[in-house]
Design a protein around this motif. Structure first.
Motif, PDB file in Angstrom:
ATOM      1  N   ARG A  15       5.502  10.314   3.349  1.00 20.39           N
ATOM      2  CA  ARG A  15       6.146   9.003   3.208  1.00 20.39           C
ATOM      3  C   ARG A  15       6.919   8.662   4.472  1.00 20.39           C
ATOM      4  O   ARG A  15       6.836   7.558   4.996  1.00 20.39           O
ATOM      5  N   SER A  16       7.629   9.647   4.992  1.00 19.44           N
ATOM      6  CA  SER A  16       8.399   9.444   6.220  1.00 19.44           C
ATOM      7  C   SER A  16       7.472   9.144   7.398  1.00 19.44           C
ATOM      8  O   SER A  16       7.734   8.229   8.182  1.00 19.44           O
ATOM      9  N   ALA A  17       6.404   9.903   7.515  1.00 18.36           N
ATOM     10  CA  ALA A  17       5.453   9.703   8.617  1.00 18.36           C
ATOM     11  C   ALA A  17       4.778   8.332   8.533  1.00 18.36           C
ATOM     12  O   ALA A  17       4.448   7.733   9.557  1.00 18.36           O
ATOM     13  N   HIS A  19       6.225   5.725   7.420  1.00 16.02           N
ATOM     14  CA  HIS A  19       7.292   4.723   7.526  1.00 16.02           C
ATOM     15  C   HIS A  19       7.317   3.798   6.313  1.00 16.02           C
ATOM     16  O   HIS A  19       7.438   2.576   6.451  1.00 16.02           O
ATOM     17  N   THR A  21       9.070   2.791   2.591  1.00 16.46           N
ATOM     18  CA  THR A  21      10.213   2.954   1.706  1.00 16.46           C
ATOM     19  C   THR A  21       9.682   3.465   0.370  1.00 16.46           C
ATOM     20  O   THR A  21       8.473   3.386   0.091  1.00 16.46           O
TER      21      THR A  21
END
Length: 130
Positions: A15-17, A19, A21
Protein backbone atom coordinates in the motif's frame (compact mmCIF):
# COMPACT_ATOMS: atom_id res chain seq x y z
CA UNK A 1 5.27 -14.05 13.68
CA UNK A 2 2.11 -15.71 12.40
CA UNK A 3 0.78 -15.69 8.85
CA UNK A 4 -1.77 -12.94 9.49
CA UNK A 5 0.87 -10.60 10.89
CA UNK A 6 3.14 -11.35 7.95
CA UNK A 7 0.36 -10.75 5.42
CA UNK A 8 -0.57 -7.48 7.11
CA UNK A 9 3.06 -6.34 6.85
CA UNK A 10 3.22 -7.28 3.17
CA UNK A 11 -0.06 -5.49 2.44
CA UNK A 12 1.03 -2.40 4.35
CA UNK A 13 4.31 -2.29 2.43
CA UNK A 14 2.51 -2.72 -0.90
CA UNK A 15 0.00 0.00 0.00
CA UNK A 16 2.83 2.35 0.89
CA UNK A 17 4.75 1.55 -2.31
CA UNK A 18 1.59 2.16 -4.36
CA UNK A 19 1.07 5.52 -2.59
CA UNK A 20 -2.53 4.59 -1.75
CA UNK A 21 -4.50 5.80 1.21
CA UNK A 22 -6.48 3.22 3.12
CA UNK A 23 -9.65 4.76 1.74
CA UNK A 24 -8.38 4.49 -1.85
CA UNK A 25 -7.31 0.90 -1.31
CA UNK A 26 -10.66 0.11 0.28
CA UNK A 27 -12.55 1.46 -2.73
CA UNK A 28 -10.31 -0.22 -5.31
CA UNK A 29 -10.41 -3.61 -3.56
CA UNK A 30 -14.09 -3.36 -2.61
CA UNK A 31 -13.32 -4.11 1.04
CA UNK A 32 -14.93 -2.04 3.81
CA UNK A 33 -12.49 0.55 5.14
CA UNK A 34 -12.86 -0.51 8.79
CA UNK A 35 -12.19 -4.15 7.85
CA UNK A 36 -9.14 -3.12 5.86
CA UNK A 37 -7.79 -1.05 8.76
CA UNK A 38 -8.12 -4.01 11.11
CA UNK A 39 -6.43 -6.34 8.58
CA UNK A 40 -3.54 -3.92 8.04
CA UNK A 41 -3.05 -3.58 11.80
CA UNK A 42 -3.07 -7.37 12.19
CA UNK A 43 -6.15 -7.19 14.42
CA UNK A 44 -8.28 -9.30 12.09
CA UNK A 45 -7.58 -12.48 10.16
CA UNK A 46 -7.57 -11.97 6.42
CA UNK A 47 -9.42 -14.40 4.23
CA UNK A 48 -8.58 -15.71 0.79
CA UNK A 49 -11.26 -13.63 -0.93
CA UNK A 50 -9.80 -10.43 0.54
CA UNK A 51 -6.31 -11.38 -0.63
CA UNK A 52 -7.75 -12.08 -4.08
CA UNK A 53 -9.37 -8.62 -4.11
CA UNK A 54 -6.25 -6.80 -2.89
CA UNK A 55 -3.64 -8.49 -5.09
CA UNK A 56 -4.73 -6.98 -8.44
CA UNK A 57 -4.74 -3.49 -6.93
CA UNK A 58 -0.99 -3.92 -6.39
CA UNK A 59 -0.45 -5.64 -9.73
CA UNK A 60 0.18 -8.96 -8.02
CA UNK A 61 -1.24 -12.46 -8.02
CA UNK A 62 -2.63 -13.63 -4.66
CA UNK A 63 0.09 -16.28 -4.31
CA UNK A 64 2.75 -13.55 -4.53
CA UNK A 65 1.35 -11.93 -1.39
CA UNK A 66 1.44 -15.31 0.36
CA UNK A 67 4.99 -16.01 -0.86
CA UNK A 68 6.18 -12.65 0.47
CA UNK A 69 4.49 -13.31 3.81
CA UNK A 70 6.13 -16.73 4.07
CA UNK A 71 9.54 -15.17 3.36
CA UNK A 72 8.96 -12.68 6.18
CA UNK A 73 8.15 -15.52 8.55
CA UNK A 74 11.26 -17.47 7.48
CA UNK A 75 13.40 -14.37 7.97
CA UNK A 76 11.93 -13.75 11.42
CA UNK A 77 12.48 -17.38 12.41
CA UNK A 78 16.06 -17.35 11.13
CA UNK A 79 17.16 -14.71 13.61
CA UNK A 80 20.34 -12.74 13.26
CA UNK A 81 23.03 -13.53 10.75
CA UNK A 82 26.74 -12.73 10.94
CA UNK A 83 27.86 -9.29 9.76
CA UNK A 84 29.38 -10.05 6.38
CA UNK A 85 30.27 -6.43 5.64
CA UNK A 86 33.58 -6.84 7.48
CA UNK A 87 34.65 -9.69 5.22
CA UNK A 88 37.20 -9.06 2.50
CA UNK A 89 35.44 -10.57 -0.52
CA UNK A 90 38.64 -10.50 -2.55
CA UNK A 91 40.38 -12.98 -0.28
CA UNK A 92 39.92 -16.64 -1.21
CA UNK A 93 37.82 -18.70 1.15
CA UNK A 94 38.36 -22.32 1.88
CA UNK A 95 34.83 -23.74 2.32
CA UNK A 96 36.12 -26.48 4.62
CA UNK A 97 37.68 -23.89 6.94
CA UNK A 98 34.47 -21.85 6.93
CA UNK A 99 32.33 -24.90 7.65
CA UNK A 100 34.60 -26.00 10.49
CA UNK A 101 34.55 -22.51 11.98
CA UNK A 102 30.78 -22.44 11.77
CA UNK A 103 30.48 -25.86 13.40
CA UNK A 104 32.91 -24.87 16.14
CA UNK A 105 30.85 -21.76 16.78
CA UNK A 106 27.47 -23.55 16.68
CA UNK A 107 27.21 -23.44 20.44
CA UNK A 108 27.69 -19.67 20.32
CA UNK A 109 24.53 -19.11 18.28
CA UNK A 110 26.15 -18.89 14.83
CA UNK A 111 23.66 -19.75 12.10
CA UNK A 112 25.34 -22.46 10.04
CA UNK A 113 22.90 -21.95 7.16
CA UNK A 114 23.94 -18.29 7.00
CA UNK A 115 27.59 -19.33 6.79
CA UNK A 116 26.74 -21.76 3.99
CA UNK A 117 24.87 -18.99 2.17
CA UNK A 118 27.90 -16.72 2.57
CA UNK A 119 30.15 -19.34 1.05
CA UNK A 120 27.80 -19.78 -1.92
CA UNK A 121 27.65 -16.00 -2.49
CA UNK A 122 31.41 -15.65 -2.29
CA UNK A 123 31.89 -18.61 -4.64
CA UNK A 124 29.56 -16.93 -7.13
CA UNK A 125 31.45 -13.65 -6.83
CA UNK A 126 34.76 -15.43 -7.37
CA UNK A 127 33.36 -17.25 -10.43
CA UNK A 128 32.23 -13.91 -11.92
CA UNK A 129 35.73 -12.49 -11.49
CA UNK A 130 37.28 -15.38 -13.39
Amino acid sequence: MDINEAISRVLSAERSAAHLTIKELSVQADIPERTLIRVLKGERDINVLQIAKLAPVFGLYPHEIMDSAEKLIERADRGTVPDLSTTDIDSPINPADEANAALASADNGVDIDAWADRIRVEDAVNEEKE
